[in-house]
Design an enzyme around this catalytic site. Structure first.
Site, short mmCIF file in Angstrom:
data_model
loop_
_atom_site.label_atom_id
_atom_site.label_comp_id
_atom_site.label_asym_id
_atom_site.label_seq_id
_atom_site.Cartn_x
_atom_site.Cartn_y
_atom_site.Cartn_z
N HIS A 250 0.82 -1.21 0.00
CA HIS A 250 0.00 0.00 0.00
C HIS A 250 0.85 1.26 0.00
O HIS A 250 0.50 2.26 -0.63
CB HIS A 250 -0.99 -0.01 1.17
CG HIS A 250 -2.10 -1.00 0.98
ND1 HIS A 250 -2.05 -2.29 1.45
CD2 HIS A 250 -3.29 -0.90 0.31
CE1 HIS A 250 -3.16 -2.93 1.10
NE2 HIS A 250 -3.93 -2.11 0.41
N GLU A 354 -4.33 -3.41 9.85
CA GLU A 354 -5.25 -3.80 8.77
C GLU A 354 -6.65 -4.13 9.29
O GLU A 354 -7.60 -3.57 8.75
CB GLU A 354 -4.68 -4.99 7.98
CG GLU A 354 -5.59 -5.33 6.81
CD GLU A 354 -5.04 -6.41 5.89
OE1 GLU A 354 -4.11 -7.13 6.29
OE2 GLU A 354 -5.57 -6.53 4.78
CU CU Z 1 -5.79 -2.55 -0.14
#
Ligand code: CU
Ligand code: NAG
Ligand code: NAG
Length: 683
Positions: A250, A354
């Site tokens: 990311h 996450e």
């Molecule tokens: Cu993602």
């Protein structure tokens, strides 16, 4: 010459002994493989309609999983599935499935586990046919895809591109309307798709990246290869460094977005904050197959409390995570501390943020990233008063269309930066490769252009069997670059194996000011990472080697996906013995599109900094496989799937992931050079 040969032979034979899973490159597919490939393609054909293939449909109709429970490694999921189906608890077909809805996700996991735990191919196929016409098609496609990607007996099978399975997620409403018209008239058509928004919205200048189907496909496949709900121990398939990969991949997506912004005279993307206005709204102009438009968000909207997630919760989670980072330790459910002050810290932190199934304490640290997606996805109907559909942020296939995606991830990335900044800068010893000097690096002219690409819409359109299929396509503009080769002249005083990392960073910022190295590192993108054998001095007298690497070989990217139509034809031809179907057991669907390897640059040329870093691979290697084994070709952002560990032990993003003291950074095994990217072509 002789000497290199011996090295290569040794490498191969050694690994054959060590590991039977290793299949290098492409091999001809046998009958069994071809028939599996064909069955999977049939299962994914026109998923919104009942299965058209009689044999599969009949297999599914007559199969009763409860009679074959001994055929499942764990029979519980399939038992649950049958029970849920019988009692009408499953998400009905035709409705929108999002992974971010807890209940829908749990059902999808039950379907996945039924498929994954099937003991052999036959049971797997029967279970898939059973589910195909009974469960929600969104859940089915997701569960089947993840199962195919992870079962040993489906290794190497190719899935159709997601933008052909459900094009609604990838093309906008006008295109779908026009496509229906054409279909009704039974006329072949090519419909030109425009990017979202108008010229009056500056964000539209970079829509070509956020809406790129290859980019969206990469992002959704990354999340299929590394599902946040993956139970490593139960499934027996470990996900090496999943939390760190979450950070790295990311981070790279944002850095790439930022370079694309600079190329289009836009400043770097700003993080968002839970208690601030989201300045830029978003109107996706995309429609679900049924159930209407994707919701849009006006400018200057604020985060809203949802039924189950409050803005205050997000602030609290953030505070606790920041606290853990500054204390360099996270607290576990049982009250122990896990330190963050080493190279594994980022992995622990990634799984908390996450969060993945491995989060050390999901109750305390929450689900910052996942909830962030939900908060943005439901922002215009927070209480569900209007029964609005999930927003683009609630599907990995569509999330990058919304500029808020990058803002959310910049916010998260800044937390990771805070952690990395507390680690000591790399020492000279960690950076250096004694005896090795890069003498020169040269690259071809770097040029980019826009081109047309056609998306097959056949699957998007409801029809009846009587209605003939006509070719209907959406034509989109997409970025591409001319192929280039990087040549690296390395001088070495002994034989060894070298890991080569190639990076590209901005030279100047939006104001035109030179960016200092310690800030530049945040916007540096990985172009390639590979292993090159250095020739021994005995072989090459002078000890100088020129390592050449083509852009098409990059371990960041994958080439264009094959269309379903071509794939079906190739399989059929091979089954009839007309041609040979080559299969790569390590095939990856995850991978940044090769076309987007370079940012667009500018018409009159835009300066960038190219970095090449050569290190001692023998010190960082992890797996006992030949050093040039490519793990399916896109390890850098996508890791290794086939049961191997991430192939090098250095922190991802090394050496740009930590603070840099510019005066003591560039060692002789590194090279820095200014390059120019020129955009040549029509808009
Ligand atoms: Cu993602
Ligand atoms: C895209 O824009 C062009 C030019 O403005 C227009 O003619 C065309 O109809 C648009 N395409 C769609 C599918 O709306
Ligand atoms: C991390 O911190 C702990 C506790 O302060 C300490 O015992 C340990 O040695 C540190 N590890 C590193 C790699 O600095």
């Amino acid at each position: 010459m002789k000497c290199i040969l011996i090295v290569a032979l040794l490498g191969v034979s050694m690994c054959h002994l060590a590991d039977s899973k290793l299949v290098r490159g492409e091999v001809p597919a046998d009958k069994t493989f071809l028939s599996k490939q064909r069955e999977v393609l049939k299962l994914l054909n026109k998923v919104h309609e009942p299965n058209r293939f009689k044999v599969q449909a009949e297999l599914g109709r007559s199969y009763d999983p409860t009679k074959y429970l001994s055929k499942y490694k764990d029979p519980l999921p399939v038992k649950t599935l049958v029970k849920q189906y019988a009692s009408g608890q499953l998400l009905p077909r035709g409705q929108v499935f999002t992974l971010f809805n807890e209940k829908d996700r749990q059902q999808m996991i039950t379907i996945f586990e039924s498929l994954f735990f099937a003991e052999d191919w036959d049971t797997f196929l029967r279970t898939a046919c059973y589910a195909r016409d009974r469960v929600n098609e969104g859940q089915f496609v997701y569960a089947l895809s993840v199962a195919v990607l992870h079962r040993e007996d489906t290794r190497g099978l190719v899935l159709p591109p997601a933008y052909e399975i459900y094009p609604h997620m990838f093309v906008n409403s006008e295109v779908i309307h026009a496509a229906y018209k054409a279909k009704m008239r039974q006329q072949p058509a090519v419909i030109r798709m425009n990017f979202t928004g108008t010229i009056r919205n500056p964000e539209q200048r970079v829509a070509y990246l956020g809406e790129d189907v290859g980019m969206n496909s990469h992002h959704s496949h990354w999340h299929m290869d590394f599902p946040f709900w993956w139970k490593q121990d139960e499934y027996g398939v470990p996900k090496d460094r999943q939390g760190e990969l979450f950070y790295h991949m990311h981070h790279q997506l944002i850095a790439r977005f930022d370079l694309e912004r600079l190329s289009n005279d836009l400043p770097f993307v700003e993080p968002l904050y839970w208690e601030d206005k989201i300045v830029d709204g978003f109107y996706p102009q995309t429609t679900y197959r049924v159930g209407g438009e994707f919701p849009s968000r006006p400018d200057n909207f604020e985060f809203q409390d949802l039924e189950n997630i409050k803005v205050k919760d997000m602030v609290d989670y953030t505070r606790r995570i920041r606290e853990a980072i500054s204390q360099q330790a996270v607290i576990t459910k049982t009250g122990e501390y896990v330190y963050l002050n080493d190279t594994n810290g980022i992995n622990t932190l990634g799984s908390i943020v996450e969060p993945s199934y491995d989060s050390k304490h999901p109750e305390y640290y929450g689900a910052l990233h996942n909830y962030g997606h939900i908060m943005l996805g439901q922002i215009t109907d927070p209480k569900g008063k209007f029964n609005m559909q999930p927003g683009v942020m609630e599907h990995f296939e569509t999330a990058t269309r919304d500029p808020a995606f990058f803002r959310l991830h910049k916010y998260i990335d800044n937390l990771f930066k805070m952690h990395k900044d507390l680690l000591p800068p790399y020492t000279r010893d960690e950076l250096n490769f004694p005896g090795v000097t890069i003498e020169e690096v040269s690259v071809d002219e770097l040029t980019t252009y826009l081109e047309d690409f056609d998306i097959d819409l056949l699957n998007a359109l409801d029809d009846t069997q009587e209605l003939k299929d006509v070719e209907i396509k959406a034509r989109v503009r997409r970025l591409n670059h001319s192929p280039f080769t990087v040549s690296i002249k390395v001088n070495s005083d002994s034989a060894a194996t070298a890991a080569v990392r190639v990076f590209l960073g901005p030279k100047v910022d939006w104001f035109g000011q030179e960016i200092p190295l310690n800030e530049k590192r945040l916007y540096v993108i990985e172009i390639d990472k590979f292993v090159a054998k250095r020739k021994a001095p005995a072989c090459v007298n002078k000890g100088t080697t020129v390592v050449q690497r083509k852009s098409s070989e990059s371990s960041v990217t994958i080439p264009d996906r094959e269309t379903t139509k071509d794939l079906v034809k190739r399989v059929d031809d091979a089954m009839q013995g007309k041609t040979t179907f080559m299969v790569n057991k390590d095939v990856r669907h995850c991978g940044y599109p090769d076309r987007l390897l370079l940012p667009k640059g500018k018409r009159d040329g835009m300066p960038f900094s190219l970095f090449v870093v050569v290190t001692d691979f023998d010190k960082e290697k992890v797996n006992d496989v030949p050093s040039d084994y490519d793990y399916g070709g896109s390890i850098s952002y996508c890791g290794a799937l086939s049961g191997y560990k991430y192939p090098d032990s250095k922190p991802m993003g090394f050496p740009f992931d930590r603070q840099i003291d510019a005066d003591h950074f560039i060692t002789s095994n590194m090279y820095q050079k200014e390059v120019t990217i020129t955009f040549k072509g029509d808009e």
